[in-house]
Design a protein around this motif. Sequence first.
Motif, PDB file in Angstrom:
ATOM      1  N   GLN A  32     -27.215 -43.514 -18.986  1.00 46.09           N
ATOM      2  CA  GLN A  32     -27.190 -43.187 -20.415  1.00 46.09           C
ATOM      3  C   GLN A  32     -25.900 -42.470 -20.824  1.00 46.09           C
ATOM      4  O   GLN A  32     -25.551 -42.476 -22.008  1.00 46.09           O
ATOM      5  CB  GLN A  32     -28.402 -42.310 -20.764  1.00 46.09           C
ATOM      6  CG  GLN A  32     -29.720 -43.064 -20.802  1.00 46.09           C
ATOM      7  CD  GLN A  32     -30.878 -42.146 -21.160  1.00 46.09           C
ATOM      8  OE1 GLN A  32     -30.892 -40.957 -20.803  1.00 46.09           O
ATOM      9  NE2 GLN A  32     -31.861 -42.679 -21.855  1.00 46.09           N
TER      10      GLN A  32
ATOM     11  N   THR B 261     -22.782 -45.123 -22.519  1.00 48.07           N
ATOM     12  CA  THR B 261     -23.208 -46.075 -23.539  1.00 48.07           C
ATOM     13  C   THR B 261     -22.580 -45.708 -24.877  1.00 48.07           C
ATOM     14  O   THR B 261     -22.039 -44.607 -25.046  1.00 48.07           O
ATOM     15  CB  THR B 261     -24.740 -46.065 -23.702  1.00 48.07           C
ATOM     16  OG1 THR B 261     -25.141 -44.802 -24.256  1.00 48.07           O
ATOM     17  CG2 THR B 261     -25.450 -46.297 -22.365  1.00 48.07           C
ATOM     18  N   ASP B 262     -22.684 -46.617 -25.835  1.00 50.01           N
ATOM     19  CA  ASP B 262     -22.156 -46.366 -27.172  1.00 50.01           C
ATOM     20  C   ASP B 262     -22.867 -45.221 -27.877  1.00 50.01           C
ATOM     21  O   ASP B 262     -22.298 -44.578 -28.767  1.00 50.01           O
ATOM     22  CB  ASP B 262     -22.292 -47.629 -28.032  1.00 50.01           C
ATOM     23  CG  ASP B 262     -20.990 -48.406 -28.091  1.00 50.01           C
ATOM     24  OD1 ASP B 262     -19.958 -47.876 -27.660  1.00 50.01           O
ATOM     25  OD2 ASP B 262     -21.009 -49.546 -28.581  1.00 50.01           O
ATOM     26  N   SER B 263     -24.106 -44.967 -27.490  1.00 48.96           N
ATOM     27  CA  SER B 263     -24.876 -43.910 -28.145  1.00 48.96           C
ATOM     28  C   SER B 263     -24.725 -42.552 -27.456  1.00 48.96           C
ATOM     29  O   SER B 263     -25.286 -41.556 -27.904  1.00 48.96           O
ATOM     30  CB  SER B 263     -26.357 -44.296 -28.191  1.00 48.96           C
ATOM     31  OG  SER B 263     -26.865 -44.503 -26.882  1.00 48.96           O
ATOM     32  N   SER B 264     -23.954 -42.499 -26.375  1.00 47.23           N
ATOM     33  CA  SER B 264     -23.768 -41.263 -25.624  1.00 47.23           C
ATOM     34  C   SER B 264     -22.956 -40.253 -26.433  1.00 47.23           C
ATOM     35  O   SER B 264     -22.072 -40.612 -27.209  1.00 47.23           O
ATOM     36  CB  SER B 264     -23.055 -41.564 -24.310  1.00 47.23           C
ATOM     37  OG  SER B 264     -22.696 -40.368 -23.639  1.00 47.23           O
ATOM     38  N   GLU B 265     -23.256 -38.976 -26.224  1.00 48.51           N
ATOM     39  CA  GLU B 265     -22.449 -37.914 -26.823  1.00 48.51           C
ATOM     40  C   GLU B 265     -21.208 -37.609 -25.990  1.00 48.51           C
ATOM     41  O   GLU B 265     -20.355 -36.820 -26.411  1.00 48.51           O
ATOM     42  CB  GLU B 265     -23.287 -36.634 -26.955  1.00 48.51           C
ATOM     43  CG  GLU B 265     -24.420 -36.730 -27.959  1.00 48.51           C
ATOM     44  CD  GLU B 265     -25.145 -35.407 -28.121  1.00 48.51           C
ATOM     45  OE1 GLU B 265     -24.950 -34.518 -27.248  1.00 48.51           O
ATOM     46  OE2 GLU B 265     -25.895 -35.250 -29.089  1.00 48.51           O
TER      47      GLU B 265
ATOM     48  N   ASN C 183     -15.547 -42.136 -28.187  1.00 45.79           N
ATOM     49  CA  ASN C 183     -16.709 -42.337 -27.335  1.00 45.79           C
ATOM     50  C   ASN C 183     -16.271 -42.562 -25.886  1.00 45.79           C
ATOM     51  O   ASN C 183     -15.196 -43.100 -25.628  1.00 45.79           O
ATOM     52  CB  ASN C 183     -17.514 -43.535 -27.838  1.00 45.79           C
ATOM     53  CG  ASN C 183     -18.742 -43.818 -26.985  1.00 45.79           C
ATOM     54  OD1 ASN C 183     -18.677 -44.596 -26.032  1.00 45.79           O
ATOM     55  ND2 ASN C 183     -19.853 -43.180 -27.307  1.00 45.79           N
TER      56      ASN C 183
END
Length: 436
Positions: free
Chosen positions: A230, A233-237, A404
């Motif tokens: 996780q 990924t593109d949604s990772s902080e 990102n």
Amino acid sequence: MSSQLKLEELVQDTRVHRRIYLEEEIFELEMERIFERNWVFVGHESEVAAPGDFKTVMMGTQPAIMTRDDNGDLHVLMNRCMHRAATVCQEERGNCSAFRCWYHGWTYNHKGDLIGVPYANGYSASFDKRKFGLIKAARVENYRGLVFASLSPDVESLPSYLGGARYYIDLFLDLSPEGAVETRAGLHKYGYDGNWKFQMENGVDGYHPNFVHQAFFETQVKPIGHKVMQLFTDSSECTAKDLGNGHSLLDMSPKRGPGPRTVPSILRGQTSNTASETYLNSLINRFGQDRTAEILAASNVNIGVFPNLLIIGIQFRNTMPVSATRTDVHLLPTTLKGVPDEINVARLRAHEAFYGPAGGGAPDDVEMFNRCTAGLRVKGAEWLELSRGIEREHTDADGIITANITDETTQRAFYRRWKAPIRTARLQSSTTICRV
């Protein structure tokens, strides 16, 4: 219609030409314009801890020796007898009283001074041994144990050169409550048939792990492996950062407020509660709770220092160019000073599991470097794309370009620095080397 492409156009804002990985003439320019004129990482001071200690190193493709003299001072000497050019040191590391050339017996001390010439009566009275000392690196500086050398006297000071990378190097070193690490636990080596830049790009690439290292992540305990994936990924902080001067960072540290934290994730479940608590308390006693939180987050960053150093996991990774299509890599695992032995053992076992010769990570990366080199032989597909995330880059409060973690911000940072000294060069054959 095809158009002419000049050397300075081989690296553009969002793409690089395949020939920068293949051409020997471009490789020679890199050695001259980058490795001979920048600071180059050569090792850690603990590798030559005692007077008389030495380690053979490379300055680009030039052999050298890092030494510690009888006064405890560090030197980087070029490994070339000043008589007939034979190398004077063949061993990788050790301790000795002097360096003796086995060709004709000329002998040098750890400062590089010529101290012995057999059958000296054969030389004229004008022969002056002081003129025949080993060539020295023009500059040698030590930043908190990390030793850098430059063949040019005109480089800026090392702290200035490290710039934005210093903050993260400091965090890495302060994982020790004494603020110091050692690199005497051994050495991992590998090589690959590909260009040195592949390793430097990959060490700070957050786009590849979920694909190249998927098998390793899936062999971990399921919640842990899923949690690691996780991060990438593109949604990772998590973020990729351009630290300036060609240096860059993958920042996987948790985005939480100040306060005490647990030990780094690589130690959880691998050390006893007693050892973990002792370690954590020693950090808090030395640095305070807030700084300790920052320091522990440093176990989750990859640092790229231009042109040849990567700090990943617990290691210093030295990328050593051999030719345009051959590279050697040395991994120096670190141990922390002032911590329970159990902590260091756990760090080393975690390093071996992913980065060792039979580990789940490094062999995968090497395979990708070899595949990329094979693919570069295809003509007609001339460019490698590095545009990912360029439209979502932003400058953070510290003035650092950030995006990102899967974005190619780090590769663009590397090539901006790469291009600066190369753009004014000219190939001997012609300024035009290929067609678009």
